[in-house]
Motif scaffolding. Structure first.
Motif: not given
Length: 150
Positions: A125-140
């Motif tokens: 949810k935070i990643a979405g609100l921070m405009y972080v892509t799903h790919a970057d979310f997973i890579q993190a």
């Protein structure tokens, strides 16, 4: 009745002023605390991870990091959403820095050795609100998981 409505509106305006007073460090600390609380457990490993993150990432001394952590816990308890915290972090970070913050959130989630589904949900949810892509979310997530295994 009109007096009652004015009273309610003035309370709302006071809350808006409080939200505007949140600085970057407080916003970051609150997001870290939100991940820590997601699974309903507050563990020593997670508290230490957050405190160390505040010391290293924000350049705080131990006492200042402890005070900030206490303040963040109180703010998260009172908050109805994550917007004020995410908003201030977004205002002070670039795209790359926001991905780094998602990695910091994953470090809190992994601090106890496992990621709970609720922790994953909150970080997503935070990643979405921070405009972080799903790919970057997973890579993190992968980056943090691999670094802790080494």
């Amino acid at each position: 009745m009109i007096a009652h409505l004015k009273s309610l509106l003035s309370k709302f305006n006071d809350t808006s002023v409080e939200r505007a007073a949140i600085d970057f460090e407080t916003g970051l600390a609150a997001l870290l605390v939100e991940v820590m609380r997601a699974d309903g457990k507050v563990l020593t490993e997670e508290l230490e991870n957050i405190q160390n993150t505040l010391i290293h990432y924000c350049g705080l001394e131990l006492d200042a990091a402890s005070r900030l952590l206490t303040k963040a816990k109180q703010l998260v308890e009172q908050a109805i959403d994550l917007y004020s915290f995410v908003n201030v972090v977004n205002e002070h970070t670039s795209d790359i820095e926001r991905i780094e913050i998602i990695e910091l959130l994953w470090q809190v989630a992994f601090a106890d050795g496992q990621v709970d589904g609720q922790e994953d949900h909150v970080i997503r949810k935070i990643a979405g609100l921070m405009y972080v892509t799903h790919a970057d979310f997973i890579q993190a997530k992968i980056n943090v998981d691999e670094s802790r295994k080494q």
